[in-house]
Structure formats: C-alpha cells, structure tokens
Scaffold this motif. Structure first.
Motif, PDB file in Angstrom:
ATOM      1  N   PRO A 199     -11.632  -7.412  -3.907  1.00  0.00           N
ATOM      2  CA  PRO A 199     -10.335  -6.749  -3.741  1.00  0.00           C
ATOM      3  C   PRO A 199     -10.364  -5.332  -4.306  1.00  0.00           C
ATOM      4  O   PRO A 199     -10.996  -5.068  -5.317  1.00  0.00           O
ATOM      5  CB  PRO A 199      -9.380  -7.643  -4.539  1.00  0.00           C
ATOM      6  N   GLY A 200      -9.686  -4.441  -3.610  1.00  0.00           N
ATOM      7  CA  GLY A 200      -9.671  -3.049  -4.023  1.00  0.00           C
ATOM      8  C   GLY A 200     -10.670  -2.220  -3.239  1.00  0.00           C
ATOM      9  O   GLY A 200     -10.789  -1.022  -3.434  1.00  0.00           O
ATOM     10  N   GLY A 201     -11.439  -2.869  -2.356  1.00  0.00           N
ATOM     11  CA  GLY A 201     -12.379  -2.154  -1.509  1.00  0.00           C
ATOM     12  C   GLY A 201     -13.702  -1.825  -2.163  1.00  0.00           C
ATOM     13  O   GLY A 201     -14.574  -1.251  -1.550  1.00  0.00           O
ATOM     14  N   GLU A 202     -13.880  -2.184  -3.414  1.00  0.00           N
ATOM     15  CA  GLU A 202     -15.127  -1.899  -4.118  1.00  0.00           C
ATOM     16  C   GLU A 202     -16.226  -2.817  -3.602  1.00  0.00           C
ATOM     17  O   GLU A 202     -16.008  -4.000  -3.387  1.00  0.00           O
ATOM     18  CB  GLU A 202     -14.912  -2.134  -5.614  1.00  0.00           C
TER      19      GLU A 202
END
Length: 187
Positions: A146-149
């Motif tokens: 989650p968060g695109g990392e």
C-alpha cells in the motif's frame, strides 16, 4: 381496587428519546459486530503467524528489501547460507553484503528491473560473509505494498555442489576424450 379510584397517569413514566433509541441501536450493533470483528482479528493473527513461520522455516535463503534495496528481514536459511545474522544485515544494502564487486552491474540491472515491477530469475555468483563464493539460482520478485512503494523479495538456492559436479563431469568427459584419442592414435 374500586371503580371510583383514579388511575395514575403513567404517560410520562416511560419516555424514549432520540438519545435512548441511539443507545439501544448502538448496543444491539455492538453485540452483533464485536464477535465478528474479534473472529476476523483472530484469523488475521493466525494467518500472520503462519506466514511468519513459513518465512522463517523456508528452504531457500530469503531477504526482504525496502525500496532502497536495504534489507528489512532475512530468514534462517539466509543466515545459514551467507553467514550473516539478522542484526548484521538489517538496514544495509543487500548488494554491499553478498554481491561480489565484479557482479554489482548485474545486480544493479536486476534491481532496476524489479523497481519497474518485473520479476527477474537466473543463475549467478554471490559471496558469503567469510568471502567464499557460491553459485546460486536467484529469484527476485517485486512486491507492491500500500502506498505504491515497491519492495522486493530475493530468494537464493545454493547450487554450488551441482556446479562442482558439472565441472567435474566436464573434466572427466574431456579426459575420456583425450584417452580415447590417445588410444586411437596408439592403435
């Protein structure tokens, strides 16, 4: 009780307000939801414990990396294969720990591909803590969180014994061809 007696006025004795209704609804919902949430939390904790144990006991050496390619976690097999304990590797770049200097460009290409979401597999050479070299099959798998990392899971299987056996077999085959040629010339 006499018919002439006046009945008490109970119209104001019980009065349900909006706040009272909200309290009744909230209590009812809590009675219904709390067991469901508790069961879900228990299942989540059980699955998390199972995944942790699977990671720890896995047959391959595994390192989890953050988006800067720093080690976040290793398993027991990583410690056995490479000789590093978790405290020695946590927060350090994986490439500095186990990648021989001449193999760094290959490692950097692998990490670049993974940063774009691509899985990378292959055979390569890595280095133990004591400086010894080993042949490995490596699977580098990007993980989206989650968060695109993008994080990575890098898994190693030590194939040094197999490589040594292949080398010995090639040497034996070459020697056999030499002996056959010598014998043919002798005849």
């Amino acid at each position: 009780f006499t018919p002439l007696a006046k009945l008490p006025d109970l119209s104001r004795a019980v009065r349900v307000t909006a706040l009272g209704i909200a309290g009744i609804v909230t209590a009812t919902v809590m009675v219904l939801i709390v067991p469901v949430v508790t069961a879900l939390v228990d299942r989540l904790q059980e699955r998390s414990a199972l995944l942790d144990e699977l990671f720890a006991q896995g047959p391959q050496a595994v390192a989890l990396l953050n988006c800067d390619n720093q080690v976040v976690r290793i398993n027991r097999e990583f410690t056995r294969v490479f000789g590093f304990n978790p405290l020695e590797v946590l927060g350090r770049p994986l490439g500095e720990l186990i990648v021989p200097a001449e193999m760094r460009p290959e490692f950097e290409r692998r990490m670049e591909l993974m940063s774009h979401g691509q899985r990378v597999d292959g055979e390569t050479v890595r280095q133990r803590k004591d400086g010894g070299r080993l042949h490995v099959i490596v699977a580098s798998v990007p993980l989206s969180v989650p968060g695109g990392e993008i994080k990575a899971c890098v898994m190693y299987s030590d194939i040094s014994e197999r490589k040594a056996a292949e080398t010995a077999l090639q040497a034996l085959s070459s020697r056999l061809l030499e002996v056959q040629e010598t014998e043919r010339q002798h005849l």
